[in-house]
Design an enzyme around this catalytic site. Structure first.
Site, mmCIF file in Angstrom:
data_model
loop_
_atom_site.group_PDB
_atom_site.id
_atom_site.type_symbol
_atom_site.label_atom_id
_atom_site.label_comp_id
_atom_site.label_asym_id
_atom_site.label_seq_id
_atom_site.Cartn_x
_atom_site.Cartn_y
_atom_site.Cartn_z
ATOM 1 N N ARG A 201 0.727 3.870 27.999
ATOM 2 C CA ARG A 201 2.495 4.158 28.341
ATOM 3 C C ARG A 201 3.104 2.817 27.811
ATOM 4 O O ARG A 201 4.148 3.004 27.237
ATOM 5 C CB ARG A 201 2.771 4.636 29.607
ATOM 6 N N ASN B 20 2.982 15.433 29.558
ATOM 7 C CA ASN B 20 3.939 15.213 28.598
ATOM 8 C C ASN B 20 3.241 14.691 27.199
ATOM 9 O O ASN B 20 2.131 14.188 27.266
ATOM 10 C CB ASN B 20 5.054 13.804 29.070
ATOM 11 N N CYS C 256 8.542 21.431 33.931
ATOM 12 C CA CYS C 256 9.218 20.098 33.797
ATOM 13 C C CYS C 256 10.053 20.234 35.095
ATOM 14 O O CYS C 256 10.700 21.213 35.411
ATOM 15 C CB CYS C 256 10.227 19.845 32.459
ATOM 16 N N TYR D 217 17.773 12.767 29.084
ATOM 17 C CA TYR D 217 16.988 12.213 27.880
ATOM 18 C C TYR D 217 17.888 12.363 26.524
ATOM 19 O O TYR D 217 17.615 11.821 25.680
ATOM 20 C CB TYR D 217 15.726 13.217 27.693
#
Length: 421
Positions: A90, A144, A164, A244
């Site tokens: 990540r 994800n 989610c 987002y």
């Protein structure tokens, strides 16, 4: 009822366990199996999980295993919450795209594609094991990028629904602002995973009064601050975008900001070290306050609600999930995976009707869906050119020079996870 959590060694898991314990009347679990290849983490998380169940007088049995086949055997539902490559991968997703002037984020843009390429083959292998163990088992995907992963599962014929926590987070936030019970708040939540807008906030049910204008008028500053967007943008849109959307609406500003501070992955890695030390304390029997900063707020309650509905044990009849479009958004193919309100039951999820969307939203949804098509193709079939096409199609990239540079970096940083590289 038996549930398995693949990725059960995650520091998220005590949030899930707390929800299972509190909501045992909604989801009466007799056996819960935490599955994870990291045995050391699994021991710490499993120990805390048992203490949480014991403190809340939950009679269910919690076991742990590193063996996926043993863990999913006879499970009625399997929750997927894995991170291939861990926080180290990540951290790369959040940093190398910045070298090309593009946002570094783990679920969208180039970093999101890297995560999809690492994750889809692993998830499909796990899903096949679940199908062999129990073809009637439901798979709930919290991994994800949820939209792409759920589409991969559905296209392979698995009984899967994506989940989610963005929608339930908005529901709880709006309920506090309105001073009502969260169950009274229903969202006109429309879009793709991590690309959604709240077009309405309704009281009492999906057809109830729309109080979004009231919310924006009375609490617009607080909502804008949470989203880290200017109040005038929210007012001009007249809707509440997911946070987002900041990566799209303020891309260059976000890139500059990300270049001046440690990555979110670095922050989470430090937090996880502290959390795991806490989990090892034999006197700890509840989720620590620090876990709230880890992310995933209300995930447990959304997961319990969804699992209960899919397994025919009650649950809310209408929930926000990720599932096949099937004509809901007429400008998308039927097999696109969208995130909307749906009726959920033992047969799965059926999206509710959605009003015609403003081209401002429909256009971006269509663009990102095209990218997701190409991203899934790259994840399933591999190849440098397929990676390049997906990057070129993404609205946060869209330039040949950027796509070329990002393709080289993505492959270089993920070679150990890409069978074809």
């Amino acid at each position: 009822m038996k549930l398995a959590v693949v990725g059960g060694g995650s520091t998220y898991t005590p949030e899930l366990i707390d929800g299972f314990a509190r909501l045992r009347d909604t989801l009466p679990i007799e056996e819960l199996v935490l599955v994870d290849p990291a045995a050391d983490r699994l021991d710490l998380v499993g120990g805390l999980a048992r203490r949480i169940f014991a403190k809340q007088d939950h009679a269910g049995r919690i076991t742990t295993t590193t063996d996926i086949d043993a863990g999913v055997a006879d499970a009625d539902a399997v929750l997927l919450q894995l991170r291939v490559g861990g926080q180290a991968a990540r951290n790369k997703d959040e940093t190398w795209p910045l070298e090309c002037g593009c946002v570094g984020q783990e679920t969208t843009g180039a970093g999101g594609l890297a995560k999809a390429l690492r994750t889809v083959p692993v998830v499909l292998d796990i899903a096949e094991r679940v199908r062999r163990a129990n073809p009637d088992a439901w798979i709930i995907d919290f991994t994800n990028p949820v939209g792409i992963v759920t589409r991969a599962l559905l296209q392979a014929g698995h009984k899967a629904v994506g989940l989610c926590n963005v929608a339930i987070g908005f529901q709880r936030k709006f309920a506090r602002l309105l001073d009502v019970n969260p169950s009274e708040v229903h969202l006109d939540h429309v879009g793709l995973n991590h690309l959604t807008w709240e077009l309405g906030v309704r009281l009492g049910g999906p057809d109830g009064e729309n109080v979004l204008p009231k919310l924006l008028a009375e609490h617009g500053d607080a909502i804008a601050d949470d989203l880290r967007m200017p109040r005038q943008v929210i007012d001009r849109l007249g809707v509440v975008p997911s946070y987002y959307l900041r990566y799209f609406y303020s891309h260059d500003e976000v890139v500059r900001e990300l270049g001046t501070k440690p990555s979110r992955a670095a922050e989470v890695a430090a937090m996880e070290k502290e959390l795991l030390a806490m989990y090892g304390d034999p006197t700890l029997d509840e989720k620590p306050e620090l876990l709230a900063k880890r992310g995933g707020a209300f995930y447990s309650e959304a997961a319990v609600d969804l699992a209960a509905s899919l397994l025919g044990n009650g649950g809310s009849p209408v929930q926000v999930v990720n599932t096949y479009n099937n004509g809901t958004l007429p400008f998308l193919p039927d097999d696109a995976v969208i995130e909307v309100q749906a009726r959920v039951g033992h047969d799965g999820a059926t999206p509710l009707a959605v009003p015609a969307l403003d081209p401002l939203y429909a256009g971006l949804i269509a663009n990102v869906t095209a990218y997701e098509d190409l991203a899934l193709e790259a994840a399933l079939r591999g190849g440098r050119y397929r990676v390049f096409k997906a990057l070129l199609a993404h609205p946060l990239i869209g330039q040949y020079e950027y796509a070329e540079g990002l393709t080289d970096r993505l492959i270089a940083h993920n070679r150990e996870h890409l069978a074809w590289a």
